[in-house]
Design an enzyme around this catalytic site. Structure first.
Site, short mmCIF file in Angstrom:
data_model
loop_
_atom_site.label_atom_id
_atom_site.label_comp_id
_atom_site.label_asym_id
_atom_site.label_seq_id
_atom_site.Cartn_x
_atom_site.Cartn_y
_atom_site.Cartn_z
N THR A 70 -14.22 -13.63 27.73
CA THR A 70 -12.84 -13.42 27.26
C THR A 70 -12.38 -14.63 26.44
OG1 THR A 70 -12.35 -12.05 29.17
CG2 THR A 70 -10.46 -13.05 28.05
N THR A 236 -11.53 -30.59 31.03
CA THR A 236 -12.73 -31.22 31.60
C THR A 236 -13.84 -30.19 31.73
OG1 THR A 236 -11.34 -32.79 32.77
CG2 THR A 236 -13.60 -32.54 33.59
N CYS A 323 -12.79 -3.90 33.98
CA CYS A 323 -11.41 -4.33 33.75
C CYS A 323 -10.46 -3.17 33.54
CB CYS A 323 -11.35 -5.28 32.58
SG CYS A 323 -12.30 -4.71 31.23
#
Ligand SMILES: Cc1ncc(COP(=O)(O)O)c(C=O)c1O
Length: 381
Positions: A70, A236, A323
């Site tokens: 995504t 990060t 989904c």
């Protein structure tokens, strides 16, 4: 238990989990830190990048880690749209893209971009000619998925890439989330500029992914922050996740050397067996289909009811895509292929992995046959 929902997600390989735990516990430093703890983590991240690049046949500098398919799709599409909007604001896509592409395009539409959605034929394929015809002076990007997540149709990305050699300023993005390790991919010899992959579709971990960005292409970052991933993706880095994804990709590609034939045989067995069931329509095309997906519709039967009945027998499959399976509407892909609404509402997707066996396929087939019989008896007036 038989798990035939591998297009939704796969079970992580044990070796992948082991790599994750080792990297996360022994190399927990922040790759941006100046000390050796950070340096070691950075080195590990570079190695994962190099491994993935090698497996995909591209340069390490062209791989950017993300949180999955995504994010890769959003970064590719919005990143390109925002960078190149001075050239034009027209984008072309197929009408059967995953929501992470189609909803992203809808957002861009609301910001003044113009999107052309190309129709597909009865097999779910767009035509290269249609893509060519849709290109305008202000077209900046074309986004076409490699393998459709609902029916498994392979799009002619190689041919589109070839045709696009006539349009050097138009970028080409390919959502290859369902394709990696399942269909041949020649990134080096093809004119693909951006390509999305997701770790959890090949026995890696959820929340890991990458975007291939061909050297020289500039994208506007979606996140502002610490300028990691060469200023394209702040945040990060998930070092252990990247290491796990590199491991998963290597293992999957190794296994797929023989596994693809096994999946093809299973798909054939299922197709033939299902074909004997009354009032069933197989939606996955015979030609140009990936080996791991088989989609069918059962006339007059609610797919949720069918899926839960199979679950009672220890078999896990999907309605259309993971989904959208909780939204009870007709499959957008099946409708685009011209499947009538009632059948598009009753689509079932079996999706395989190189880890599945023919014995499992036979057991699933038997279970489908008996489940259809049982449910039809109950449904009879
Ligand atoms: C074709 C396709 N693109 C993108 C995605 C999204 O990937 P992720 O789950 O890693 O965000 C999926 C997931 O099902 C997919 O099938």
């Amino acid at each position: 238990m038989i798990y035939f929902d591998n297009s939704a997600t796969t079970k992580p390989y044990k070796e992948v989990l082991d790599s994750y735990v080792k990297a996360a516990s022994d190399y927990y430093g922040n790759p941006s830190s100046l000390h050796s703890c950070g340096g070691q983590a950075e080195k590990l991240l570079s190695q994962a990048r190099e491994q993935i690049a090698k497996l995909l046949g591209v340069k390490a500098a062209e791989i950017y880690f993300t949180s999955g398919g995504t994010e890769s799709n959003n970064l590719a599409i919005k990143g390109a749209a925002f960078t190149y909007q001075n050239r034009g604001r027209h984008i072309i896509a197929s009408s059967v893209e995953h929501p992470s592409v189609s909803d992203c395009l809808e957002q861009l539409e609301s910001e003044g971009f113009e999107i052309t959605y190309l129709p597909v034929n009865g097999d779910g394929q767009v035509s290269v000619e249609a893509v060519d015809k849709a290109i305008r002076k202000d077209t900046i990007l074309i986004s076409v998925m490699h393998v459709n997540n609902e029916v498994g149709t392979i799009q002619p990305v190689k041919e589109i890439g070839k045709m696009l050699k006539n349009y050097p300023s138009v970028l080409f993005h390919v959502d290859a989330v369902q394709a990696v390790g399942k269909v041949p991919m020649d990134l080096a010899g093809n004119r693909i500029d951006l390509l999305s992959i997701s770790g959890h579709k090949f026995h890696g971990l959820k929340g890991t992914g990458a975007l291939f960005i061909r050297e020289g292409i500039r994208l506007t970052p979606l996140f502002a922050g610490g300028k990691q991933e060469r200023n394209i993706r702040s945040g990060t880095e998930n070092v252990a996740g990247a290491v796990a994804m590199a491991k998963a990709l290597r293992l999957y590609m190794q296994k797929s050397e023989t596994g693809l034939t096994v999946m093809k045989n299973m798909q054939k067995l299922l197709r033939t067996g299902l074909g004997h069931i009354e009032d069933i329509q197989i939606n996955t095309p015979l030609e140009n289909a990936a080996p791991h997906i088989l989609n069918f519709s059962l006339k007059g039967m609610k797919s949720e009811v069918f899926i839960h009945a199979l679950e009672q027998k220890g078999i896990f499959v999907s309605t259309t895509s993971a989904c959208s399976s909780k939204r009870k509407s007709a499959s957008k892909t099946l409708l685009a292929m011209g499947v009538p609404e009632d059948l598009a509402e009753s689509g079932i997707r079996l999706s395989l992995s190189v880890e599945n066996t023919e014995a499992e396929a036979k057991a699933v087939l038997d279970a489908i046959e008996t489940t259809v019989e049982q449910l039809r008896k109950v449904m009879k007036p």
